[in-house]
Scaffold this active site. Structure first.
Site, PDB file in Angstrom:
ATOM      1  N   GLU A 282      58.051  33.343  56.773  1.00 58.50           N
ATOM      2  CA  GLU A 282      56.517  33.848  56.498  1.00 58.50           C
ATOM      3  C   GLU A 282      55.939  32.858  55.299  1.00 58.50           C
ATOM      4  O   GLU A 282      54.651  32.779  55.357  1.00 58.50           O
ATOM      5  CB  GLU A 282      56.605  35.135  56.097  1.00 58.50           C
TER       6      GLU A 282
ATOM      7  N   TYR B 129      64.425  45.123  50.607  1.00 55.21           N
ATOM      8  CA  TYR B 129      63.318  45.000  51.140  1.00 55.21           C
ATOM      9  C   TYR B 129      62.406  46.128  50.785  1.00 55.21           C
ATOM     10  O   TYR B 129      62.761  47.296  50.926  1.00 55.21           O
ATOM     11  CB  TYR B 129      63.252  45.073  52.897  1.00 55.21           C
TER      12      TYR B 129
END
Length: 686
Positions: free
Chosen positions: A8, A305
């Site tokens: 990303e 995360y």
């Protein structure tokens, strides 16, 4: 043959390339023997704007509303075309056997990668890397267990549906409001009901009328006595009468109840609760907390995360608990017993059924390097780690003693706790314990306390996040951005830790459709998105519903007869077209801009203070816009100076020039007099 991995961000791509041994650095990717790693910059693509579908949609007119594309199309963002073209060329290489999606493991991360592959028309096999931490170990294990991308198709459809729904509602309603009322107004599927939640609390405060109340308070040696019905009265005379009656009576201990209560450690943080606690304790905005925990995850690799909505752990993670404990042992001074056992006492935290895409926030197996963390990063890391460590301690146990005190014909209760097992809780300074026996008479202190009833406080950011979560407005990943957008478009203002709705924000809520203001409608839409993500609903059905909603909302605005007052419009006239000037707040300060859409006049409301000092009084000079351009002016002594052209500014001295000057001034200069000359030749004799 090689794998093409799409990350990303460049920083994540760098880590993946290091672990996957793709050491050859190119402009747009890393390459190794069996792997190529490339990256996005977040989103490289976006949905096309109205004018890209139909030419007539470029004109802001009620006649063109609602805008309902038959099929939504994507286009590159202006600054990312180069990277997108590089990925296209990589996908077309004959030695690429498959693509691995390695973007963030969530709804938006899925959209980032799928749009890229859709745009470059990649038709080959695609796999998915799904990991919850960025450690080397997690990356290696993730690549050893890659999953078919088809498993995440529903997640992509949900992300698509969210994006297209926001386009349909946001662009259509915002355009309709702007055209109808002649000012730039913005409404959205999630942002408008979020704004309404803040305004609802404000209305409660505005309608509140304080009242004086009188409370009869009873206590024994600092311990309060309570009753089922509080002794609160609207008149002082009544309270004093009750006090006098009670003082005539003798307080007697009639009953003693003993109950042992056990309190287990709280579950892990999800992102929303972490943002709430960080706002309450440190005053951090939701956006700041998200950025900090994202840095701990992505850069330092010491937490899992961050964009999670779960407080639980999967059962297969239990084997990694001891390793995580050892990673934090030094910084958190863990005892040998806990380290040796490494066993979680709070068993409820392991629940596969309550783990969604990601589990609760926990530290990774990587030991933190405190010297590399900022103070704010350390605060967030401590919150996450301490909540995690509490799971390894036994429950807090206390013996709760309740004494029933009879005073006249009324029963009162006196409660106290005796700690049996401190467990996970930190020790607290408490009131000294009492030793009471049955039928013992107690000298009770009784007083009347006067107070004014208080309204609820304005919503803090943490409280607003809780309200958004309650009404399913947005997701943990998007709520911070929604709040920041409301602040940036000047519908909300921060006042300390609390939010206030601006006059423009208040007006918007009276002009926008009533159904869009109520959180219930948006809550229903969000639940549809969750169903799409779980494969229980088709994306196409939801989008058709959104098109009908957009049509209904636009029709309501067209038929509206409400009036709008522009609070930002001033009485000042534009020097270029004589139109009225409007105040506009920006990051660079407050500006006056012309309200005439054909005119582009703009100037500062307040003069900009520069770092340039007045040569006379040495105060900072302001920058004034004159007919011949900008110039410096001292507000104290009215001295003016021309602003030098950038090219005319003195160039930075090169190292070569610096050495030449040093050599020149380090050479011995001739002595100025005979005495100095004699000193130069003087030598000390032993």
């Amino acid at each position: 043959m090689k794998q093409l991995v799409i990350a990303e961000k460049p920083s994540v791509a760098s880590d993946l390339a290091r672990v996957l041994h793709a050491k050859e650095k190119k402009k747009h990717y890393y390459e190794g023997k069996s792997t190529i790693v490339t990256w996005g910059y977040g989103h490289l693509l976006t949905l096309k704007m109205p004018e890209d579908y139909k030419k007539e949609w470029k004109t802001w007119s009620m006649d063109t509303l609602p805008m309902l594309p038959k099929q939504f199309l994507i286009q590159p963002l202006p600054k990312t075309k180069g990277q997108l073209q590089a990925i296209r060329q990589l996908c077309q290489r004959k030695d690429i056997k498959e693509v691995v999606i390695a973007t963030d493991a969530g709804r938006e991360g899925e959209l980032v990668a799928r749009w890229i592959l859709q745009y470059v028309r990649y038709k080959g096999p695609v796999k998915r890397l799904w990991i919850s931490s960025q450690t080397d170990k997690a990356i290696k294990e993730g690549f050893a267990h890659l999953k078919p991308a088809k498993m995440y198709d529903d997640l992509f459809y949900s992300a698509q549906a969210r994006s297209e729904a926001d386009w349909l509602i946001g662009l259509n309603v915002s355009r309709a409001l702007t055209i109808q009322y002649g000012d730039q107004l913005s409404a959205g599927r999630v942002q408008t009901p979020t704004l309404a939640l803040v305004r609802k609390r404000e209305k409660e405060i505005e309608s509140f009328r304080p009242k004086e109340q009188f409370t009869v308070e009873l206590s024994y040696q600092g311990h309060p006595l309570t009753s089922r019905k509080p002794l609160v009265f609207s008149k002082k005379e009544t309270a004093e009468k009750v006090k006098a009656q009670l003082q005539k009576e003798t307080a007697v201990v009639k009953e003693k109840k003993v109950k042992v209560k056990k309190q287990w450690a709280p579950l892990l943080y999800d992102l929303t609760e972490l943002q709430q606690v960080a706002n309450q304790r440190y005053g951090f905005s939701a956006k700041k907390t998200l950025n900090l925990v994202q840095s701990l995850y992505e850069h330092h690799k010491i937490v899992s995360y961050p964009r999670t909505d779960s407080k639980y752990l999967p059962t297969d993670l239990e084997s990694s608990m001891k390793e995580r404990l050892q990673a934090v042992a030094k910084e958190f001074s863990l005892s040998g017993t806990i380290l040796q056992k490494g066993k979680v006492q709070q068993r409820k935290v392991f629940n596969d059924q309550k783990v969604s895409d990601h589990y609760g926030l926990i530290p990774t197996e990587v030991a933190p390097n405190i010297s590399r963390l900022s103070q704010d990063e350390w605060k967030i890391y401590q919150l996450i780690t301490k909540r995690f460590l509490n799971l390894f301690y036994p429950p807090y146990e206390a013996e709760e003693q309740t004494f029933v005190i009879l005073l006249g014909d009324q029963n009162f209760q006196l409660k106290q706790e005796k700690v049996l097992e401190q467990g996970w809780k930190e020790k607290e300074e408490g009131v000294s314990s009492l030793h009471l026996s049955l039928n013992q008479e107690l000298p009770i202190q009784i007083k009347v306390v006067s107070s004014m009833t208080k309204p609820k406080s304005r919503l803090t950011e943490g409280q607003l996040l809780a309200q958004m979560e309650k009404h399913h407005l947005g997701t943990p990943a998007t709520r911070a951005e929604i709040i920041e957008k409301l602040v940036n478009i000047q519908y909300l203002e921060r006042q300390g830790r609390e939010f206030i709705v601006t006059p423009k924000g208040k007006q918007l809520l009276t002009l926008v459709n009533e159904s869009l203001v109520r959180p219930e409608l948006t809550e229903e839409w969000e639940l549809h998105l969750q169903k799409i993500e779980k494969g229980k609903e088709k994306k196409e059905q939801f989008i058709q519903k959104m098109k009908k909603e957009a049509t209904r909302l636009v029709t309501e605005i067209k038929q509206s007869e409400k009036e709008y007052k522009d609070f930002a419009l001033t009485t000042k006239k534009c020097p270029e077209c004589s139109g009225r000037l409007r105040e506009k707040k920006t990051k660079q300060g407050v500006f006056y801009v012309c309200s005439n859409p054909e005119c582009h006049y703009k100037r500062r409301k307040d003069l900009k203070v520069s770092n340039h000092r007045c040569p006379q009084c040495h105060k900072k000079m302001v920058i004034v816009e004159g007919e011949k351009g900008a110039y410096f002016k001292c507000q104290s002594c009215s001295l003016t100076e021309k602003i030098p052209d950038k090219k005319a500014k003195k160039q930075k001295m090169t190292k070569q020039e610096e050495r030449r000057l040093m050599k020149k001034y380090s050479e011995k200069a001739p002595a100025e007099n005979p005495f100095a000359s004699a000193l130069e030749n003087f030598q000390v004799q032993d």
